[in-house]
Motif scaffolding. Structure first.
Motif, PDB file in Angstrom:
ATOM      1  N   LYS A  42       0.814  -1.228   0.000  1.00  0.00           N
ATOM      2  CA  LYS A  42       0.000   0.000   0.000  1.00  0.00           C
ATOM      3  C   LYS A  42       0.846   1.277   0.000  1.00  0.00           C
ATOM      4  CE  LYS A  42      -2.740  -2.155   3.058  1.00  0.00           C
ATOM      5  NZ  LYS A  42      -3.586  -2.384   4.184  1.00  0.00           N
ATOM      6  N   LEU A  43       2.102   1.119   0.392  1.00  0.00           N
ATOM      7  CA  LEU A  43       3.015   2.272   0.434  1.00  0.00           C
ATOM      8  C   LEU A  43       4.226   1.953  -0.435  1.00  0.00           C
ATOM      9  CD1 LEU A  43       4.121   4.928   1.795  1.00  0.00           C
ATOM     10  CD2 LEU A  43       4.992   3.471   3.635  1.00  0.00           C
ATOM     11  N   CYS A  44       4.598   2.891  -1.301  1.00  0.00           N
ATOM     12  CA  CYS A  44       5.824   2.691  -2.089  1.00  0.00           C
ATOM     13  C   CYS A  44       6.694   3.937  -1.944  1.00  0.00           C
ATOM     14  CB  CYS A  44       5.500   2.420  -3.554  1.00  0.00           C
ATOM     15  SG  CYS A  44       6.986   2.043  -4.511  1.00  0.00           S
ATOM     16  N   ASP A  91       5.283  10.220  -9.327  1.00  0.00           N
ATOM     17  CA  ASP A  91       4.144   9.620 -10.045  1.00  0.00           C
ATOM     18  C   ASP A  91       4.417   8.156 -10.396  1.00  0.00           C
ATOM     19  OD1 ASP A  91       2.962  12.074  -9.864  1.00  0.00           O
ATOM     20  OD2 ASP A  91       3.470  12.692 -11.902  1.00  0.00           O
ATOM     21  N   TYR A  92       5.679   7.764 -10.497  1.00  0.00           N
ATOM     22  CA  TYR A  92       5.983   6.359 -10.830  1.00  0.00           C
ATOM     23  C   TYR A  92       5.578   5.408  -9.704  1.00  0.00           C
ATOM     24  CZ  TYR A  92       8.223   7.918 -15.080  1.00  0.00           C
ATOM     25  OH  TYR A  92       8.438   8.471 -16.307  1.00  0.00           O
ATOM     26  N   PRO A  93       6.032   5.608  -8.458  1.00  0.00           N
ATOM     27  CA  PRO A  93       5.539   4.710  -7.401  1.00  0.00           C
ATOM     28  C   PRO A  93       4.019   4.791  -7.235  1.00  0.00           C
ATOM     29  CG  PRO A  93       6.875   6.501  -6.469  1.00  0.00           C
ATOM     30  CD  PRO A  93       7.089   6.512  -7.948  1.00  0.00           C
ATOM     31  N   ARG A  94       3.428   5.982  -7.450  1.00  0.00           N
ATOM     32  CA  ARG A  94       1.968   6.083  -7.326  1.00  0.00           C
ATOM     33  C   ARG A  94       1.255   5.216  -8.361  1.00  0.00           C
ATOM     34  NH1 ARG A  94      -0.360  11.275  -9.337  1.00  0.00           N
ATOM     35  NH2 ARG A  94      -0.211   9.998 -11.200  1.00  0.00           N
ATOM     36  N   GLY A 138      -2.318  -1.118  -6.529  1.00  0.00           N
ATOM     37  CA  GLY A 138      -2.407  -1.426  -5.097  1.00  0.00           C
ATOM     38  C   GLY A 138      -1.759  -0.387  -4.192  1.00  0.00           C
ATOM     39  N   VAL A 139      -0.922   0.481  -4.764  1.00  0.00           N
ATOM     40  CA  VAL A 139      -0.269   1.513  -3.941  1.00  0.00           C
ATOM     41  C   VAL A 139      -1.280   2.612  -3.617  1.00  0.00           C
ATOM     42  CG1 VAL A 139       1.444   3.386  -3.978  1.00  0.00           C
ATOM     43  CG2 VAL A 139       2.102   1.084  -4.706  1.00  0.00           C
ATOM     44  N   GLU A 140      -1.434   2.900  -2.319  1.00  0.00           N
ATOM     45  CA  GLU A 140      -2.336   3.981  -1.875  1.00  0.00           C
ATOM     46  C   GLU A 140      -1.561   5.261  -1.615  1.00  0.00           C
ATOM     47  OE1 GLU A 140      -5.438   3.945  -1.975  1.00  0.00           O
ATOM     48  OE2 GLU A 140      -6.062   1.852  -1.916  1.00  0.00           O
ATOM     49  N   ILE A 141      -0.326   5.112  -1.092  1.00  0.00           N
ATOM     50  CA  ILE A 141       0.511   6.293  -0.834  1.00  0.00           C
ATOM     51  C   ILE A 141       1.865   6.087  -1.509  1.00  0.00           C
ATOM     52  CG2 ILE A 141       1.709   7.680   0.923  1.00  0.00           C
ATOM     53  CD1 ILE A 141      -0.453   6.907   2.910  1.00  0.00           C
ATOM     54  N   ALA A 142       2.266   7.068  -2.297  1.00  0.00           N
ATOM     55  CA  ALA A 142       3.610   7.053  -2.882  1.00  0.00           C
ATOM     56  C   ALA A 142       4.414   8.161  -2.225  1.00  0.00           C
ATOM     57  CB  ALA A 142       3.531   7.268  -4.384  1.00  0.00           C
ATOM     58  N   ALA A 143       5.684   7.874  -1.966  1.00  0.00           N
ATOM     59  CA  ALA A 143       6.532   8.892  -1.340  1.00  0.00           C
ATOM     60  C   ALA A 143       7.865   8.998  -2.053  1.00  0.00           C
ATOM     61  CB  ALA A 143       6.750   8.550   0.129  1.00  0.00           C
ATOM     62  N   LEU A 144       8.299  10.236  -2.256  1.00  0.00           N
ATOM     63  CA  LEU A 144       9.659  10.480  -2.721  1.00  0.00           C
ATOM     64  C   LEU A 144      10.367  11.171  -1.558  1.00  0.00           C
ATOM     65  CD1 LEU A 144      10.774  12.167  -6.059  1.00  0.00           C
ATOM     66  CD2 LEU A 144      11.919  12.582  -3.914  1.00  0.00           C
ATOM     67  N   ILE A 145      11.415  10.533  -1.071  1.00  0.00           N
ATOM     68  CA  ILE A 145      12.165  11.122   0.039  1.00  0.00           C
ATOM     69  C   ILE A 145      13.508  11.586  -0.500  1.00  0.00           C
ATOM     70  CG2 ILE A 145      13.168  10.684   2.311  1.00  0.00           C
ATOM     71  CD1 ILE A 145      11.054   8.599   2.766  1.00  0.00           C
ATOM     72  N   ALA A 168       2.661   6.398   8.333  1.00  0.00           N
ATOM     73  CA  ALA A 168       1.826   6.049   7.175  1.00  0.00           C
ATOM     74  C   ALA A 168       0.939   4.851   7.515  1.00  0.00           C
ATOM     75  CB  ALA A 168       2.706   5.739   5.961  1.00  0.00           C
ATOM     76  N   LYS A 169       1.491   3.895   8.267  1.00  0.00           N
ATOM     77  CA  LYS A 169       0.723   2.701   8.658  1.00  0.00           C
ATOM     78  C   LYS A 169      -0.497   3.115   9.481  1.00  0.00           C
ATOM     79  CE  LYS A 169       1.540  -1.847  10.751  1.00  0.00           C
ATOM     80  NZ  LYS A 169       0.696  -1.948  11.918  1.00  0.00           N
TER      81      LYS A 169
END
Ligand code: 5GP
Ligand code: MN
Length: 323
Positions: free
Chosen positions: A218-220, A244-247, A251-258, A314-315
């Motif tokens: 759910k998170l990438c 936008d790629y991880p999003r 099944g991914v609900e939240i994408a994050a770029l750190i 996020a969890k």
């Protein structure tokens, strides 16, 4: 006379600084270009100020508008208008000190805290450029082809090329009007998406190599480090759109770029597909904000310190909304 025209009337004997946010995007630059041009068309002297320089990929939309990103004290007596800024911190420290009083705040962030003397904030608008385009049309402020192009740029980029749920009939018919005023959709798309540098694509390759899936898919999360910038000859402005790629993964609900900033701290970008995911509220836990499906933050920790904290937050966030 309506509220907006009253404000414009008050600006008629003043010089105006149209201020955008740090790390400006298409909506910010489009809004600044359009608003300065609109004021100039009414005979009001105006300039665009931004703590960050205009990113390379947006320079072609600036046209005849002067953007300053230093020596701000030259403009300290100007009346300040902010565009696309949810709070005053977003304009950056130097401008915030110089302009503690904002005459007008035009924005579409749900987290906007109405910090100005006058606030035109519509969280349902797809882009700040949508609000400005409607204000101009309603109040008969001239829109020539350059202004139309800038306004279309902001709407096209903030709707993810008319893909996000903010894209509705009004947005599309407004864009049709902008095309009639001279905006060229294919020219804008070409400038934005068909003129990539090889260096940026190599940075994207590095970023994609870091993608990690958490919370049962759910998170990438993907990372960008200073080392990657050095390796590929790129800089922070080259990461636009990467999240936008991880999003896009099923099944991914939240994408994050750190992203690791030059001082070792963290800049985060969050994206969601569904409005109920409210990534603006997740970003708020790390002193940030934004929109329900696109938010960001800066956090004074290293990536390694921040990463486990973020997964935990996020969890809980996903559990609280039943996902
Ligand atoms: P991005 O991830 O592209 O930097 O930003 C996504 C959205 O969140 C944009 O609308 C941007 O204005 C907002 N945003 C990004 N960083 C911050 C931040 O540090 N604070 C707040 N309040 N909003 C942010
Ligand atoms: Mn925007």
């Amino acid at each position: 006379m309506n509220k907006f025209l009253n404000i414009i009337e008050e600006l008629k004997n003043k010089k105006v600084a149209v201020i955008g946010h740090i790390r400006p995007d298409g909506d910010c630059i489009g809004s600044q270009v359009a608003f300065v041009r609109g004021l100039k068309a009414l005979g009001i002297d105006a300039i665009a100020l931004n703590q960050s320089p205009v990113p390379k990929f947006l320079l072609c939309f600036v046209e005849d508008i002067l953007f300053k990103h230093e020596n701000f004290s030259d403009y300290k007596d100007y009346a300040a208008i902010t565009v696309d800024c949810s709070d005053l911190l977003r304009i950056g420290t130097d401008l915030e000190i110089l302009f503690p009083n904002i005459k007008l705040n035009i924005d579409h962030h749900i987290s906007n805290n109405n910090y100005a003397e006058n606030n035109i904030v519509d969280a349902k608008a797809s882009a700040t450029c949508e609000i400005i385009a409607n204000l101009f049309i309603e109040n008969k402020i001239p829109i020539d082809s350059i202004t139309a192009q800038a306004l279309y740029l902001g709407i096209a980029t903030d709707t993810g090329q008319f893909c996000y749920s903010t894209t509705n009939a009004q947005v599309l018919s407004l864009c049709a009007k902008l095309v009639e005023f001279g905006a060229k959709p294919s020219e804008i798309a070409n400038k934005l998406y068909e003129e990539e540098s090889l260096e940026r694509i190599l940075l994207l390759k590095e970023f994609l190599g870091t993608l990690q899936v958490e919370l049962m898919g759910k998170l990438c999360i993907g990372k960008i480090t200073q080392k990657m910038f050095q390796l590929t000859g790129t800089s922070k402005e080259d990461t636009e759109g990467f999240v936008d790629y991880p999003r896009s993964i099923k099944g991914v609900e939240i994408a994050a770029l750190i992203e690791e900033r030059a001082d070792g701290s963290v800049k985060g970008s969050l994206r969601a597909k569904q409005e109920k995911v409210r990534v603006d509220l997740l970003a708020k836990q790390f002193n940030g904000g934004g929109h329900v499906c696109a938010a960001g933050f800066s956090f004074e920790e290293t990536i390694d310190q921040f990463y486990p904290k973020f997964i935990k937050a996020a969890k809980k966030h996903l559990e609280d909304i039943g996902l």
